[in-house]
Motif scaffolding. Structure first.
Motif, mmCIF file in Angstrom:
data_model
loop_
_atom_site.group_PDB
_atom_site.id
_atom_site.type_symbol
_atom_site.label_atom_id
_atom_site.label_comp_id
_atom_site.label_asym_id
_atom_site.label_seq_id
_atom_site.Cartn_x
_atom_site.Cartn_y
_atom_site.Cartn_z
ATOM 1 N N MET A 237 0.849 -1.184 0.000
ATOM 2 C CA MET A 237 0.000 0.000 0.000
ATOM 3 C C MET A 237 0.891 1.243 0.000
ATOM 4 N N ALA A 238 0.520 2.216 -0.805
ATOM 5 C CA ALA A 238 1.277 3.473 -0.859
ATOM 6 C C ALA A 238 1.064 4.270 0.423
ATOM 7 N N LYS A 239 2.085 5.019 0.788
ATOM 8 C CA LYS A 239 1.967 5.867 1.972
ATOM 9 C C LYS A 239 1.443 7.237 1.557
ATOM 10 N N VAL A 240 0.639 7.834 2.430
ATOM 11 C CA VAL A 240 0.157 9.188 2.196
ATOM 12 C C VAL A 240 1.207 10.128 2.767
ATOM 13 N N LYS A 241 1.643 11.068 1.972
ATOM 14 C CA LYS A 241 2.720 11.968 2.392
ATOM 15 C C LYS A 241 2.170 13.175 3.158
ATOM 16 N N TYR A 242 3.004 13.705 4.033
ATOM 17 C CA TYR A 242 2.687 14.949 4.733
ATOM 18 C C TYR A 242 3.977 15.686 4.998
ATOM 19 N N VAL B 224 0.671 18.981 7.212
ATOM 20 C CA VAL B 224 -0.122 19.278 6.018
ATOM 21 C C VAL B 224 -0.066 18.056 5.105
ATOM 22 N N PRO B 225 -1.195 17.361 4.907
ATOM 23 C CA PRO B 225 -1.205 16.219 3.994
ATOM 24 C C PRO B 225 -0.902 16.666 2.563
ATOM 25 N N LEU B 226 -0.175 15.835 1.841
ATOM 26 C CA LEU B 226 0.221 16.126 0.461
ATOM 27 C C LEU B 226 -0.447 15.103 -0.454
ATOM 28 N N PRO B 227 -1.426 15.518 -1.258
ATOM 29 C CA PRO B 227 -2.131 14.561 -2.120
ATOM 30 C C PRO B 227 -1.196 13.922 -3.145
ATOM 31 N N ASN B 228 -1.477 12.686 -3.494
ATOM 32 C CA ASN B 228 -0.720 11.987 -4.523
ATOM 33 C C ASN B 228 -1.195 12.383 -5.918
ATOM 34 N N GLY B 229 -2.233 13.184 -5.995
ATOM 35 C CA GLY B 229 -2.809 13.586 -7.272
ATOM 36 C C GLY B 229 -4.322 13.612 -7.136
ATOM 37 N N THR B 230 -5.003 13.799 -8.247
ATOM 38 C CA THR B 230 -6.461 13.824 -8.258
ATOM 39 C C THR B 230 -6.969 12.841 -9.299
ATOM 40 N N LEU B 231 -7.859 11.968 -8.874
ATOM 41 C CA LEU B 231 -8.463 11.019 -9.801
ATOM 42 C C LEU B 231 -9.689 11.637 -10.443
ATOM 43 N N THR B 232 -9.966 11.256 -11.673
ATOM 44 C CA THR B 232 -11.164 11.753 -12.354
ATOM 45 C C THR B 232 -12.345 10.843 -12.020
ATOM 46 N N GLN C 60 -12.740 6.143 11.451
ATOM 47 C CA GLN C 60 -11.953 5.236 12.287
ATOM 48 C C GLN C 60 -11.283 4.163 11.440
ATOM 49 N N GLU C 61 -11.988 3.656 10.422
ATOM 50 C CA GLU C 61 -11.405 2.661 9.512
ATOM 51 C C GLU C 61 -10.215 3.271 8.766
ATOM 52 N N PHE C 62 -10.371 4.512 8.336
ATOM 53 C CA PHE C 62 -9.277 5.209 7.649
ATOM 54 C C PHE C 62 -8.072 5.341 8.576
ATOM 55 N N ALA C 63 -8.333 5.805 9.808
ATOM 56 C CA ALA C 63 -7.249 6.028 10.770
ATOM 57 C C ALA C 63 -6.495 4.740 11.082
ATOM 58 N N SER C 64 -7.204 3.614 11.120
ATOM 59 C CA SER C 64 -6.533 2.357 11.455
ATOM 60 C C SER C 64 -5.828 1.743 10.250
ATOM 61 N N SER C 65 -6.094 2.209 9.053
ATOM 62 C CA SER C 65 -5.511 1.617 7.851
ATOM 63 C C SER C 65 -4.477 2.493 7.151
ATOM 64 N N VAL C 66 -4.517 3.788 7.366
ATOM 65 C CA VAL C 66 -3.649 4.699 6.617
ATOM 66 C C VAL C 66 -2.199 4.576 7.077
ATOM 67 N N SER C 67 -1.293 4.805 6.153
ATOM 68 C CA SER C 67 0.135 4.808 6.442
ATOM 69 C C SER C 67 0.692 6.152 5.987
ATOM 70 N N TRP C 68 1.337 6.890 6.898
ATOM 71 C CA TRP C 68 1.831 8.236 6.616
ATOM 72 C C TRP C 68 3.346 8.238 6.421
ATOM 73 N N GLY D 294 10.357 17.755 -1.082
ATOM 74 C CA GLY D 294 9.496 16.580 -1.198
ATOM 75 C C GLY D 294 10.233 15.281 -0.893
ATOM 76 N N ALA D 295 11.518 15.364 -0.495
ATOM 77 C CA ALA D 295 12.306 14.172 -0.162
ATOM 78 C C ALA D 295 11.790 13.547 1.133
ATOM 79 N N VAL D 296 11.806 12.222 1.175
ATOM 80 C CA VAL D 296 11.326 11.490 2.345
ATOM 81 C C VAL D 296 12.235 11.751 3.544
#
Length: 192
Positions: A1-6, A22-30, A124-132, A140-142
């Motif tokens: 699973m991809a990590k959500v950047k901040y 500040v969360p950094l979106p990976n992009g926008t889906l159509t 709550q499901e999001f919070a328990s599953s997300v990886s930051w 933008g370097a890790v």
């Protein structure tokens, strides 16, 4: 699973040494991309799903305009009519205090907005599953961080301490709005 950047940003409006994530979106889906993905493991054609969702959203819009709270999905998001309007005591031009009254609250002075809440269960499901993953605000370097450990004596491991992993409850029960940018800025890493 991809990590959500901040990234960390300083809140200069409250003084120095105040930072927020500040969360950094990976992009926008159509909409079309989402319809295609939603139909991947079904016999439903993406065009049929698109038509159904489009008609559903017309019904949502019509009913919100009638004043109803309307669900978008089961136990997911609810949209509702919202009016940003308030009055409070203030000083007039002569320096006299003008006491606010309910009669001063007039809709024409407010801003009509569409409000939305995320269900507590989904949040709550999001919070328990997300990886930051923390990144540098400029490049933008890790940035490597220590893993967060539930309840241990590790830095940031206790939900009782700042930086802990216990989600902070949102007033009103479940994420009424996106995380605000306390500084009022909305820049992203790499932009100055």
């Amino acid at each position: 699973m991809a990590k959500v950047k901040y990234y960390a940003k300083e809140n200069k409006k409250v003084g120095t040494h105040s930072f927020y994530a500040v969360p950094l979106p990976n992009g926008t889906l159509t909409f079309d991309e989402l319809c295609e993905e939603a139909c991947e493991n079904t016999t439903i054609e993406a065009s049929i799903l698109r038509a159904a969702v489009t008609e559903y959203m017309k019904v949502v819009k019509r009913n919100v305009l009638k004043g109803f709270r309307v669900p978008l999905g089961d136990q997911f998001i609810t949209v509702y009519p919202n009016l940003q309007l308030s009055v409070k005591d203030h000083k007039d031009a002569q320096g006299n205090t003008v006491v606010a009254t309910a009669k001063m609250l007039v809709a024409t002075n407010g801003k009509s907005r569409l409000g939305a809440t995320v269900s507590t269960r989904f949040s709550q499901e999001f919070a328990s599953s997300v990886s930051w993953q923390k990144v540098d605000a400029k490049t933008g370097a890790v940035i490597d961080e220590e893993d967060i450990v539930d309840g241990g004596d590790e830095p940031g491991g206790s939900g009782d301490e700042p930086g802990g992993d216990t989600p902070t409850p949102t007033p009103g029960g479940g994420g009424d709005t996106p995380t605000p940018d306390p500084s009022g800025d909305s820049d992203t890493p790499g932009e100055d």
